[in-house]
Design a protein around this motif. Structure first.
Motif, mmCIF file in Angstrom:
data_model
loop_
_atom_site.group_PDB
_atom_site.id
_atom_site.type_symbol
_atom_site.label_atom_id
_atom_site.label_comp_id
_atom_site.label_asym_id
_atom_site.label_seq_id
_atom_site.Cartn_x
_atom_site.Cartn_y
_atom_site.Cartn_z
ATOM 1 N N THR A 8 -3.026 3.650 11.036
ATOM 2 C CA THR A 8 -3.789 2.978 9.977
ATOM 3 C C THR A 8 -2.836 2.207 9.077
ATOM 4 N N ALA A 9 -3.109 0.893 8.928
ATOM 5 C CA ALA A 9 -2.254 0.045 8.106
ATOM 6 C C ALA A 9 -3.122 -0.772 7.171
ATOM 7 N N LYS A 10 -2.504 -1.347 6.126
ATOM 8 C CA LYS A 10 -3.263 -2.216 5.225
ATOM 9 C C LYS A 10 -2.382 -3.385 4.791
ATOM 10 N N THR A 11 -2.859 -4.580 5.119
ATOM 11 C CA THR A 11 -2.201 -5.792 4.652
ATOM 12 C C THR A 11 -3.160 -6.469 3.700
ATOM 13 N N PHE A 12 -2.701 -6.787 2.481
ATOM 14 C CA PHE A 12 -3.605 -7.431 1.522
ATOM 15 C C PHE A 12 -3.723 -8.920 1.796
ATOM 16 N N LEU A 19 0.565 -0.804 3.304
ATOM 17 C CA LEU A 19 0.688 0.404 4.114
ATOM 18 C C LEU A 19 1.072 -0.003 5.531
ATOM 19 N N LEU A 20 2.167 0.569 6.033
ATOM 20 C CA LEU A 20 2.568 0.316 7.415
ATOM 21 C C LEU A 20 1.764 1.259 8.315
ATOM 22 N N PRO A 21 1.688 0.961 9.629
ATOM 23 C CA PRO A 21 0.874 1.823 10.497
ATOM 24 C C PRO A 21 1.228 3.298 10.304
ATOM 25 N N GLU A 53 -11.153 0.943 0.704
ATOM 26 C CA GLU A 53 -10.436 -0.198 1.283
ATOM 27 C C GLU A 53 -10.665 -0.148 2.791
ATOM 28 N N THR A 54 -10.684 -1.333 3.388
ATOM 29 C CA THR A 54 -10.838 -1.390 4.837
ATOM 30 C C THR A 54 -9.443 -1.503 5.460
ATOM 31 N N PRO A 55 -9.112 -0.638 6.441
ATOM 32 C CA PRO A 55 -7.783 -0.744 7.054
ATOM 33 C C PRO A 55 -7.703 -1.963 7.974
ATOM 34 N N ASP A 56 -6.477 -2.379 8.300
ATOM 35 C CA ASP A 56 -6.287 -3.466 9.261
ATOM 36 C C ASP A 56 -6.875 -3.033 10.605
ATOM 37 N N PRO A 57 -7.296 -4.018 11.426
ATOM 38 C CA PRO A 57 -7.831 -3.662 12.743
ATOM 39 C C PRO A 57 -6.811 -2.823 13.523
#
Lengths: 341, 263, 267
Positions: A8-12, A19-21, A53-57
Motif C-alpha cells: 500500500t502506497a500513497k502519492t499525493f 507513503l512508499l509501498p 485516503e485512497t491508496p495508489d493502485p
C-alpha cells in the motif's frame, strides 16, 4: 480482527510520496503504534486504513478475509479518535456517543443501553448530558474514545490521541488509555510522535521514517536491538559516538573504547544510562551542566566527542561544574549500526 | 467627563450626525399621524392616514411579505448547499464562483435589472409574473445568504467533523443533515434575517422589474412620494419603519452572534 | 454517491441559477450595448457627447464629496464611540446604524422632509430655503446612506486597534494630534480606503435616492433610466450600465481585499 496491508502506497496530487509501498499485519487484539517524526507518513497510513485516503493502485487492505480497499470510510466499521477529537458541537456527550449506533439503525433501547455501558466504562456517567464545549480536554479525549468504540468497530484507530493535552495530563491519560484499550479487547492502531506514549500503550511499535516502516517490534526489541541509526536515535535517544573506528577499537576525542565486535562500516551509538562516571575510566571530559531530576542527575559532558554527551548519575558525590572527570562505557552496551550510505 | 477640546469636538460631530439621521425620520413618523402637516401637530393627531395607506397599499405590503418569504425559501434552497460546497472545496474555482455570485452586491441594481429585461423581457408569461421580481430579489440577496453561512462553516474544522461522522458510518447526506446544518445554524439565521430585510426594502431592481399590477412596498412608497399628499406618504413610510426596524435589529443581533461564533 | 459527487451536486443549483439569471443576462446586456446604430462607438459617445461626459463628471464629483464627508463624520464619531463608554452610547450607536435598512427612495423622502418646500429648514429659516432637489440635496441623501456603512467598518477596525500603541506613543512624548496622525490613522487606513470605496461605489450607482430627488439633475443612474424608458436608447443605457457596473465592481473588489467586510451596497 486481523488487519493486512499489502504494497500500500500513497502519492499525493503534487507528486509527494507520502507513503512508499508498505506491508503491515496486525493480529487480532494487538495494539500497534505507528511511531515517527512529523511528515514520516504515519498519519497517511492510518488514514488509508480508515478509508479517509485512497491508496495508489496496487495496494490492498484486508480486514480478516474481506478486501475493504474500495469501501468508503462510512462502511468500513472502523472507530476513529481524531487528534482534535472532532466531537460534534451541536450534540451532547450522550448524543455524540450514540451517533454511530444511530447510523447503524439500531433500536432506541439498544442504543441507550450501549451508550450507558460505554459511559460507565469510560467513567463519563456524570457528564452524559453536558455540551461538548463544557468539557475539559481530558474529558473530551475520553468522549472521543467512547464515541469511537460504542458501535463495536472492527478496528480502532487513534491519531495522536493525547497530543492536544498538556504535559501533566498527558502522562496520566497515557496510562488510563493503555488500561482502557486492553479492557475493550480490540485490535487497535495508534499514531504518535512520542516514544514514551508508544512504549506505554503498544504491544508492538512500528517505527516510520520517510514514508516507510523501518523497524517493527516490541518496545524492548526496538530499544535493545535497533536496526538502524534512525531507530537508535529516535527510540530512547541513543547518542552517536563519532570517532575513528579501527577494527574493534573506537578512538574518540577524549580517549579510546572497545567495541563489542568488528565495527568496520558501522557507527557506534550509546545511551546515557550506559555512560558511567568512574575515576578509573578510559575517557575524559568536562562537566558542563548538572540537572537534578529527583531520582538521579543528568550530567552534560563536553570533550569526549565534539558534541556534548549526556550521562545519568545516581551516586552521592555530585560532579561539580567545570570539573574534569573520567568515564567508562560498557563495551556490551555499545550499539553497532550500519552507517548510512 | 468630556473635558478636553478634542473630545468635545468629537461629541459635537457625533451628535450632529445623529440629529441629521434621526430628525427627518422622526418628522416622517410625526407627519404620518398629524391631521394637517402644514399646520403642524397643533392640528391634532390621527390614524386616518395610516388607515388610508392600508386601503390604498395593502396589496403592496402583502406582495412584499410574500416575496420576502419566497426569496428566503429560494435563497436557502440554493444558498445552503452552495455554501457547504464552497466550504468543502476551497480553491481558486470556488473563490471565482463566490466572487461571481457576489457581483450583484457591486453592480448597481439598475444595471442588473436592465440585463434581466434584455434577456427575459420578451417572455411575457415570465415578465408579468411575480416570479420575475423574485428572480431579481434572489439575485441580490443570495450572496448575503451564501457568505453568512460560509463564514460560520469556514471557522470550524468542517473536514475533520465530517470525517468523524463518516468513521461512525454516516453517509454524505447524513453528514450534511446531522453535522453541517445544525452547526451552520447561526449563519443560516443571520443570513435569513438579512435576506428578508433586504428583500422587503429592495427598490432599485424592483422598480425596473415590476408591472402596474405587481407593486411591492418600496415601489408603492415611490409612488406615494410622487403622487400622494405628504401625510399619506409619511404614514406609508411609518408602516415601512414598523416592519423594517425590528427586522434590522434582529438581523444585527443575529449577525453579531454569528460573527462571535465564527471567530 | 461518493463524497465528491455529493459536494458537486450541492453547487449545482447555484451554478444553474447564476448562469441563467446573472451570466447570460449580463452577456445579453453587453451585446445590447453594441447592437445599436453606432455599434462599438457607443462607448466613445460616453466621453464624446457633452450630455454624457457632463453627467459622468457630476456623478463622480458628488460621489467624491459624499465619500470624504462620510469618512470625516463616521471616523470622528466611530473613534469617539469606540474609545468612550458612557451612558447613552448604545442609543447613539443605534441611531447611527438605523438607516442601514432604509432604501434609497425612503432616504430621498427624508431629505424632502428636511429641505423640501414643506421641509423643516424652509419652515424654521426666514426666506425661501429649498435644497432637496438640488445637488446639495442629492449629496445629503448619499451622505445619509453612507454614514452608517462607513461607521460600522471604521468601528470594527478601531476596535481591533491596540490601545497600547496609542499609550506607547504618548509615553514617547507624542501629543494627541500626533497620536492621531502617526498611530490611529495609519492603523485605520485599510478600513478607511475600504469603506471609502464602498461609499463612492454606492453613490455612483444609487438609483433610489436619485429617483426621488434628482428629477432635474443628470447623474448616471438617472440618465440610464431615462435613456431606457423615455428615449428607448437601449444601446446607450446598456453601455452606461456596463461602464458603471465595472467601475463599482472594481472599487468594491479593492474594498473587500482591504477589509474583508461586506456591507450592503445596494438598496
Amino acid at each position: 480482527m486481523t488487519l493486512n496491508l499489502t504494497t500500500t502506497a500513497k502519492t499525493f496530487g503534487d507528486g509527494t510520496k507520502a507513503l512508499l509501498p508498505t506491508n503491515l499485519k496486525v493480529n487480532t487484539g494487538e495494539i500497534v503504534s505507528l511511531l515517527g517524526p512529523s511528515g514520516c507518513g504515519k498519519t497517511t497510513l492510518l488514514r488509508i486504513i480508515a478509508g479517509l485516503e485512497t491508496p495508489d493502485p496496487g495496494g490492498k487492505i484486508w480486514f480478516d478475509s474481506d478486501d475493504v480497499t474500495d469501501l468508503p470510510v462510512e462502511r468500513r466499521q472502523v472507530g476513529m479518535v481524531f487528534q482534535s477529537y472532532a466531537l460534534f458541537p451541536n450534540m451532547s456527550v450522550r448524543a455524540n456517543i450514540g451517533y454511530g449506533l444511530k447510523m447503524k439503525k439500531l433500536p432506541k433501547a439498544d442504543i441507550e443501553a450501549r451508550v450507558s455501558e460505554v459511559l460507565e466504562m469510560c467513567q463519563l456517567n456524570d457528564y452524559a448530558q453536558r455540551a461538548i464545549t463544557a468539557l475539559s480536554g481530558g474529558q473530551r479525549q475520553r468522549v472521543a474514545l467512547a464515541r469511537a468504540i460504542a458501535p463495536r468497530p472492527r478496528l480502532l484507530l487513534l491519531d495522536e490521541p493525547l497530543s492536544a493535552l498538556d504535559a501533566a495530563l498527558r502522562e496520566t491519560l497515557r496510562d488510563e488509555l493503555a488500561i482502557l484499550l486492553r479492557k475493550f479487547n480490540i485490535t487497535a492502531i495508534f499514531v504518535t510522535h512520542d516514544q514514551n506514549e508508544a512504549m506505554a500503550i503498544a504491544d508492538r511499535v512500528a517505527v516510520m521514517s520517510h514514508g516507510e516502516i523501518v523497524q517493527s517490534g516490541t518496545p524492548e526489541e526496538l530499544y535493545r536491538k535497533p536496526n538502524s541509526t534512525f531507530v537508535a536515535s529516535f527510540v530512547g535517544s541513543a547518542m552517536h559516538l563519532a570517532g575513528e573506528i579501527n577494527g574493534s577499537k573506537l578512538k574518540l576525542k577524549g580517549g579510546e573504547v572497545s567495541l563489542p565486535a568488528d565495527g568496520t562500516g558501522c557507527e557506534a551509538f550509546v545511551r546515557a544510562e550506559n555512560i558511567q562516571i568512574n575515576k578509573n575510566g578510559s575517557l575524559s571530559g568536562y562537566v558542563d551542566t548538572v540537572t537534578f531530576l529527583g531520582t538521579h542527575y543528568r550530567v552534560g559532558i563536553s570533550g569526549v566527542i565534539s558534541e556534548p554527551i549526556t550521562s545519568i548519575f545516581s551516586g552521592n558525590k555530585v560532579p561539580k561544574l567545570g570539573e574534569k572527570i573520567r568515564l567508562t562505557i560498557e563495551t556490551q552496551s555499545i550499539l553497532l549500526l550500519p552507517s548510512k550510505a | 467627563m468630556f473635558r478636553s477640546k478634542t473630545k468635545l469636538l468629537q461629541l459635537t460631530v457625533t451628535l450632529t450626525a445623529c440629529a441629521f439621521l434621526l430628525i427627518p425620520t422622526l418628522m416622517s413618523v410625526l407627519a404620518g399621524v398629524t391631521v394637517n402637516y402644514f399646520k403642524g401637530v397643533s392640528s391634532g393627531l390621527t390614524f386616518k392616514w395610516v388607515l388610508n395607506v392600508w386601503e390604498l397599499y395593502a396589496d403592496s405590503i402583502f406582495l412584499s411579505l410574500w416575496l420576502a418569504i419566497a426569496c428566503l425559501i429560494v435563497t436557502l434552497i440554493i444558498g445552503l448547499p452552495a455554501a457547504y460546497g464552497l466550504a468543502r472545496h476551497p480553491g481558486w474555482l470556488s473563490r471565482l464562483l463566490e466572487e461571481f455570485i457576489s457581483l450583484p452586491l457591486a453592480v448597481p441594481g439598475l444595471a442588473l435589472a436592465l440585463a434581466l429585461l434584455q434577456l427575459y423581457g420578451t417572455l411575457s408569461g415570465f415578465r408579468t409574473s411575480w416570479t420575475f421580481i423574485l428572480v431579481g430579489h434572489v439575485l441580490y440577496t443570495l450572496p448575503f445568504m451564501v457568505r453568512s453561512i460560509l463564514a460560520v462553516l469556514a471557522a470550524m474544522d468542517l473536514k475533520t467533523l465530517e470525517e468523524g461522522a463518516a468513521s461512525l458510518g454516516a453517509s454524505p447526506w447524513q453528514r450534511f443533515r446531522d453535522i453541517v446544518v445544525p452547526n451552520a445554524m447561526p449563519g443560516i439565521l443571520a443570513g435569513a434575517l438579512t435576506v428578508v430585510t433586504l428583500s422587503i426594502g429592495e427598490f432599485n431592481l424592483t422598480w425596473m422589474l415590476h408591472t402596474p399590477y405587481l407593486k411591492t412596498l418600496p415601489v408603492g412608497l415611490a409612488d406615494s412620494y410622487a403622487s400622494m399628499r405628504l401625510e399619506i406618504a409619511s404614514a406609508y413610510t411609518l408602516v415601512f419603519f414598523v416592519l423594517i426596524v425590528p427586522l434590522l435589529m434582529a438581523m444585527q443581533w443575529a449577525s453579531a452572534r454569528a460573527q462571535r461564533i465564527a471567530q | 454517491m461518493t463524497n465528491r459527487t455529493f459536494v458537486l451536486t450541492c453547487l449545482t443549483p447555484l451554478l444553474i441559477f447564476s448562469l441563467a439569471f446573472l451570466a447570460f443576462p449580463l452577456m445579453r446586456l453587453f451585446l445590447a450595448s453594441v447592437e445599436g446604430d453606432n455599434g462599438w462607438a457607443v462607448y466613445l459617445d460616453i466621453i464624446r457627447k457633452p450630455r454624457y461626459i457632463n453627467t459622468l463628471v457630476l456623478t463622480v464629483l458628488v460621489s467624491l464629496a459624499t465619500t470624504f464627508a462620510a469618512l470625516a463624520v463616521s471616523t470622528t464619531a466611530g473613534m469617539f464611540l469606540v474609545r468612550n463608554k458612557f451612558r447613552g452610547r448604545n442609543i447613539l450607536l443605534s441611531i447611527l446604524t438605523l438607516p442601514l435598512a432604509f432604501p434609497g427612495v425612503v432616504i430621498g423622502f427624508l431629505i424632502i422632509l428636511l429641505g423640501g418646500r414643506q421641509g423643516l429648514i424652509n419652515q424654521i429659516t426666514p426666506g425661501h430655503v429649498v435644497f432637496a432637489y438640488s445637488v446639495l440635496g442629492l449629496f445629503l441623501g448619499y451622505l445619509y446612506f453612507s454614514i452608517p456603512r462607513v461607521l460600522l467598518t471604521v468601528m470594527a477596525a478601531a476596535e481591533k486597534l491596540d490601545p497600547a500603541l496609542e499609550e506607547a506613543a504618548r509615553t514617547l512624548g507624542a501629543n494627541p494630534f500626533r497620536v492621531v496622525v502617526d498611530v490611529i490613522l495609519p492603523g485605520l487606513m485599510p478600513s478607511l480606503i475600504a469603506s471609502g470605496a464602498i461609499a463612492f461605489a454606492t453613490a455612483m450607482g444609487a438609483f433610489g435616492t436619485a429617483f426621488t430627488l434628482a428629477t432635474n439633475i443628470d447623474v448616471i443612474p438617472m440618465v440610464i433610466y431615462t435613456e431606457f424608458t423615455l428615449s428607448a436608447n437601449i444601446a446607450m443605457a446598456a453601455a452606461l450600465s456596463i461602464v458603471l457596473g465595472i467601475v463599482t465592481w472594481i472599487l468594491l473588489l479593492i474594498a473587500r481585499s482591504l477589509s474583508g467586510t461586506t456591507v450592503a451596497a445596494g438598496g
